[in-house]
Scaffold this motif. Sequence first.
Motif, short mmCIF file in Angstrom:
data_model
loop_
_atom_site.label_atom_id
_atom_site.label_comp_id
_atom_site.label_asym_id
_atom_site.label_seq_id
_atom_site.Cartn_x
_atom_site.Cartn_y
_atom_site.Cartn_z
N UNK A 1 0.85 -1.19 0.00
CA UNK A 1 0.00 0.00 0.00
C UNK A 1 0.88 1.24 0.00
N UNK A 2 0.25 2.40 -0.22
CA UNK A 2 0.99 3.65 -0.07
C UNK A 2 0.04 4.77 0.32
N UNK A 3 0.62 5.84 0.84
CA UNK A 3 -0.14 7.05 1.18
C UNK A 3 0.79 8.25 1.01
N UNK A 4 0.28 9.31 0.37
CA UNK A 4 1.05 10.54 0.20
C UNK A 4 0.44 11.63 1.07
N UNK A 5 1.26 12.21 1.93
CA UNK A 5 0.82 13.31 2.80
C UNK A 5 1.92 14.36 2.84
N UNK A 6 1.59 15.57 2.37
CA UNK A 6 2.58 16.64 2.24
C UNK A 6 3.73 16.13 1.37
N UNK A 7 4.96 16.22 1.88
CA UNK A 7 6.10 15.74 1.11
C UNK A 7 6.58 14.37 1.60
N UNK A 8 5.70 13.66 2.27
CA UNK A 8 6.04 12.34 2.80
C UNK A 8 5.31 11.25 2.00
#
Length: 407
Positions: A322-329
Motif C-alpha cells: 500500500x501507499x499514502x502521500x501526505x505533504x512531502x512524505x
Amino acid sequence: MTRIVVVGAGQAGASLAERLRALGHAGDLTLIGAEAHPPYQRPPLSKKYLLGEMALERLFLRPPAFYAEQGITLRLGCRVTGIDRAGKAVLLEGGERLDYDRLALTTGSVPRRLPAAMGGDLPGVFVVRGLSDVDAMAPEFRDGARVLVVGGGYIGLEAAAVAASKGLHVTLIEAAPRILGRVASDATAAYFRDLHRAHGVDLREGVGLVRLLPGADGRVAGAELSDGTTLEVDFAIAGVGIAPDTALAEAAGLAIDNGIAVDANGRTSDPDIFAAGDCTSFPWQGGRLRLESVPNAIEQAEAVAAAMLDPDAPPYVAKPWFWSDQYDVKLQIAGLNTGHDRVVTRKGAREGALSVWYFRGERLLAVDAMNDPRAYMTAKRWIEAGLSPAPDEIAEPARDLKEIAAG
C-alpha cells in the motif's frame, strides 16, 4: 462464444476486462459502470486532482477509444438493479436484461457516512470516494476556510494534508485514543501526528463527534465535540472508512463473508459468477482476507480473468502493499502487521526518513517506510520470499541493510 459481463468499472473491472482480451477471449465483453466517466484512478482524486495538479483526462486508466479498439462494450451511467442467476442475466435500470455466460462482480467499496442523527446529511458534509465527491467539495477548498475532518485513518489524514496544503484551517478529530489505531504502530502514528501538527492541523485524539450543527441556511456551520467544545466550520469531511459493496451479491444470494466470499480463483458460491477487488474476501494463510488497495484490485482481477477462461489457472496469491502521500512524505507499506508482537524502528539515511518493522517472534510481517524507499523495497523482497532479518540488527541504524542477512 462465451459472453462475459463485468459489473463495476473501477480499477478491478477495467483490469479484468483488459486482461480477458489479452488472454484471448474473443466473445462478447461488456463492462458496466454506474458513473458517467470511463474507468479512472482513485488515489490521485484526493491529492493531485483536488490540488489542481492533474487534469481530468489524466485520471483515466485508458483513453476512451481504447475500449472500442479492444471490442469492450462500455456501458457508463448504467445501474445494475439485480442478477437473475437462474436466467443468467443482469437486470439494468429501465428494465433491460443483459445475458451472460460468465459474470464478474467488481463493485468495489462504498464510503461509510456519518449518521443523519449526527448531521451527516447536512449540506456541506462530504466523503472522499469518487470523482463526483471530489468535484462537489473542490469549491470549498478556499484559502482560510475552516474544515472539520472526522476520522484519523489514512483517508482522513490525506484529506487533512490536502486541505492544510491549500491554506485551510483544519481540525481533525479521532474518537479512538490515537490516529491509525487499527492499522499502524504507535511509532507510525507519532510520525504522522507530528507531521500534521507541524503543518498547522489541529489534531485531536480521543475526541469524537457528537453532532454537526446547521446554520440559518440549513448548511453545516458548526460541530459539537465529545470534549465539550464547539467549533465553527465551513464544511466537513467524513473519513470514517469504507465498506465492501456487496448489495448486488447479497440480493442474488451469493455467500458473503466480510465481502463477497470467493475461492482462490475468484469464484463465488455460484460457479458462473466471479468477483475481484475491494468487494471480495479470499483465502489467505488459513483464513480469509479483504484488501482495500489498488495493487490488489489489479493483481486479483488479472488472476480472476485467467480463471474465467481456464479452470486450471493458478490461484491468486496476494502480496499486500500500500501507499499514502501526505505533504512531502510518501508512506510505503509492505505486508500486513496483523498479529505482530514486536515493533522495531530504524532511521533512514535522509532527513525525516523512518521505517517501522513489525515482527511476530522472529518472523518479519510488515514494514511502514516513511520517505525510505530502500527500506520498503528490501523488506518487501524479504517478506515475499518468506525471509526475516534479526530484529536487533534492523534496530541498528549503523548497519547497512545490504549487510544484514535474512534467513
